[in-house]
Design a protein around this motif. Structure first.
Motif, PDB file in Angstrom:
ATOM      1  N   LEU A  15       0.952  -1.041  -0.230  1.00 50.11           N
ATOM      2  CA  LEU A  15      -0.192   0.070  -0.344  1.00 50.11           C
ATOM      3  C   LEU A  15       0.625   1.182   0.526  1.00 50.11           C
ATOM      4  O   LEU A  15       0.609   2.439   0.371  1.00 50.11           O
ATOM      5  CB  LEU A  15      -0.944   0.360   1.394  1.00 50.11           C
ATOM      6  N   TYR A 270      -9.599  -5.843   0.806  1.00 50.92           N
ATOM      7  CA  TYR A 270      -9.151  -5.740  -0.074  1.00 50.92           C
ATOM      8  C   TYR A 270      -9.390  -7.211  -1.237  1.00 50.92           C
ATOM      9  O   TYR A 270      -7.819  -7.741  -0.148  1.00 50.92           O
ATOM     10  CB  TYR A 270      -8.627  -4.896  -0.454  1.00 50.92           C
ATOM     11  N   LEU A 275      -5.455  -5.519  -5.602  1.00 45.89           N
ATOM     12  CA  LEU A 275      -4.962  -4.540  -5.230  1.00 45.89           C
ATOM     13  C   LEU A 275      -3.696  -4.712  -6.573  1.00 45.89           C
ATOM     14  O   LEU A 275      -3.329  -3.430  -6.475  1.00 45.89           O
ATOM     15  CB  LEU A 275      -4.678  -5.467  -3.300  1.00 45.89           C
ATOM     16  N   ARG A 276      -2.953  -5.950  -5.843  1.00 44.07           N
ATOM     17  CA  ARG A 276      -1.993  -6.292  -7.205  1.00 44.07           C
ATOM     18  C   ARG A 276      -1.939  -5.916  -8.752  1.00 44.07           C
ATOM     19  O   ARG A 276      -1.182  -5.154  -9.136  1.00 44.07           O
ATOM     20  CB  ARG A 276      -1.691  -7.402  -7.278  1.00 44.07           C
ATOM     21  N   ASN A 278      -4.403  -3.199  -9.233  1.00 40.12           N
ATOM     22  CA  ASN A 278      -4.693  -1.788  -9.051  1.00 40.12           C
ATOM     23  C   ASN A 278      -6.195  -1.843  -9.062  1.00 40.12           C
ATOM     24  O   ASN A 278      -6.797  -0.785 -10.411  1.00 40.12           O
ATOM     25  CB  ASN A 278      -3.906  -0.934  -9.721  1.00 40.12           C
ATOM     26  N   SER A 280     -10.533  -1.285  -9.339  1.00 40.16           N
ATOM     27  CA  SER A 280     -11.178   0.017  -8.443  1.00 40.16           C
ATOM     28  C   SER A 280     -12.434  -0.762  -8.786  1.00 40.16           C
ATOM     29  O   SER A 280     -13.016  -1.617  -9.934  1.00 40.16           O
ATOM     30  CB  SER A 280     -10.961   1.051  -8.543  1.00 40.16           C
ATOM     31  N   SER A 338     -11.671   0.950  -3.810  1.00 41.43           N
ATOM     32  CA  SER A 338     -10.257   2.051  -4.872  1.00 41.43           C
ATOM     33  C   SER A 338      -8.964   1.659  -4.293  1.00 41.43           C
ATOM     34  O   SER A 338      -9.030   2.004  -2.917  1.00 41.43           O
ATOM     35  CB  SER A 338     -10.493   3.425  -4.612  1.00 41.43           C
ATOM     36  N   PRO A 339      -8.214   0.831  -4.642  1.00 43.24           N
ATOM     37  CA  PRO A 339      -6.946   1.050  -3.712  1.00 43.24           C
ATOM     38  C   PRO A 339      -6.000   2.313  -3.504  1.00 43.24           C
ATOM     39  O   PRO A 339      -5.165   2.371  -2.997  1.00 43.24           O
ATOM     40  CB  PRO A 339      -5.754   0.100  -5.014  1.00 43.24           C
TER      41      PRO A 339
END
Length: 341
Positions: A15, A270, A275-276, A278, A280, A338-339
């Protein structure tokens, strides 16, 4: 950092954009804090106050011993309970441990690593107008670092959010009231018109009955149409009265619908794949809250992108808790992922 779980460091690296977000918030701090000074010159208005959150660290956590706090904090990190639920999360355990061992550098480092996660969660709760949970998270942030650059903006967001929500509720109540009054007036006019038609039909029937009988050779007039018209008008009047009663009852139920007051609405996890990459998105869920305030059922109505955040969204809302209500309530909520938030 001998007592800090390695998972905290890994999450902090994943993050990294969150730390960038904090830096941007610090740069814009001067602009954001100037607004309250300008508003102070305006006359005070009667506005709703933000919800009062309980102490940042629960009394139960404060009463725990140092070793128990370390073990509980490590367990919370392994289970991804970084800032929720209240009274059983890593940041509360480390805050209590910091009070007991103020010179422990590993505890301070752990709190520094956990701060960005708590900040993101506070922003998300303000976005979905969960002000009670947002206030709790803001209290945690302030206890970790009373000079955190994002604190003035978050506190101002709580105040403005409560005002906007209260104004929206007032406007919605007024709108429902106006619509109910308009429907009641319309139904009264329809009932009055139906009664007038009934009287006219009865008068026509009476006039037809009083007409003199013609010569024997002439066919006798039949008064059948008049009674038929009277019966039809009477049935129409009865149907309109029934519709008026049903619509008035529906309007009353809509006006008296209970308001859900959240007690605990933890944010969803999440997904690691999203997440990896990116990725949303958002998920619209429909939940039913039972009389005891727990979520009895939940289902996804719409998800963007499909099947990416559904599982985490449902898992989160099933753990939500509200204040008890008189009857089950079904509502819809949108969970944003949303990352960068």
């Amino acid at each position: 950092m001998s007592y800090v779980s390695k998972s905290v460091v890994v999450r902090a690296r994943l993050l990294a954009p969150a730390f960038l977000l904090m830096g941007l918030a610090a740069c814009s701090g001067k602009d954001e804090t100037a607004a309250p000074a300008a508003d102070a010159a305006k006359p005070a208005a009667a506005t709703p106050t933000a919800p009062v959150a309980p102490p940042a660290v629960s009394s139960k956590v404060q009463a725990m011993g140092s070793e128990e706090l370390r073990e509980s904090a490590s367990q919370a990190l392994r289970e991804n309970r970084m800032y929720a639920p209240a009274g059983d999360n890593a940041i509360e355990y480390y805050l209590a441990l910091r009070d007991k061992t103020p010179d422990d550098a590993s505890v301070k480092s752990a709190l520094t690593d956990l701060l960005p996660y708590t900040l993101i969660a506070a922003e998300q709760n303000l976005a979905r107008e969960d002000f009670e949970e947002g206030q709790r998270l803001i209290a945690l942030i302030e206890k970790v670092d009373p000079k955190a650059p994002a604190l003035p903006r978050l506190k101002q967001g709580i105040t403005r959010g409560v005002e906007v929500a209260a104004q929206r509720t007032t406007e919605e109540t007024d709108r429902v009231k106006r619509e109910a009054e308009a429907k009641t007036k319309q139904l009264a006019e329809q009932q009055k018109l139906a009664e007038q038609r009934t009287r006219e039909a009865a008068a026509a029937q009476q006039i037809a009955a009083q007409q003199p009988v013609a010569a024997p050779a002439a066919p006798a007039p039949t008064p059948a149409p008049a009674p038929a018209a009277a019966d039809t008008a009477r049935r129409e009047a009865e149907q309109r009265q029934q519709q008026a009663a049903a619509q008035a009852a529906a309007a009353a139920r809509q006006t008296a619908a209970p308001t859900l007051r959240p007690v605990s609405t933890p944010a969803p996890r999440y997904p690691a794949d999203a997440l990896r990459s990116n990725t949303s998105g958002e998920v619209l869920v429909e939940i039913t809250v039972g009389t005891d305030g727990s979520v009895t059922s939940a289902r996804v109505l719409r998800a963007t992108p499909a099947r990416t955040f559904d599982r985490e969204a449902l898992s989160a809302v099933k753990r939500w808790r509200f204040e008890p209500v008189a009857a089950p309530v079904t509502t819809r909520r949108t969970l944003a992922f949303s990352p960068g938030n």
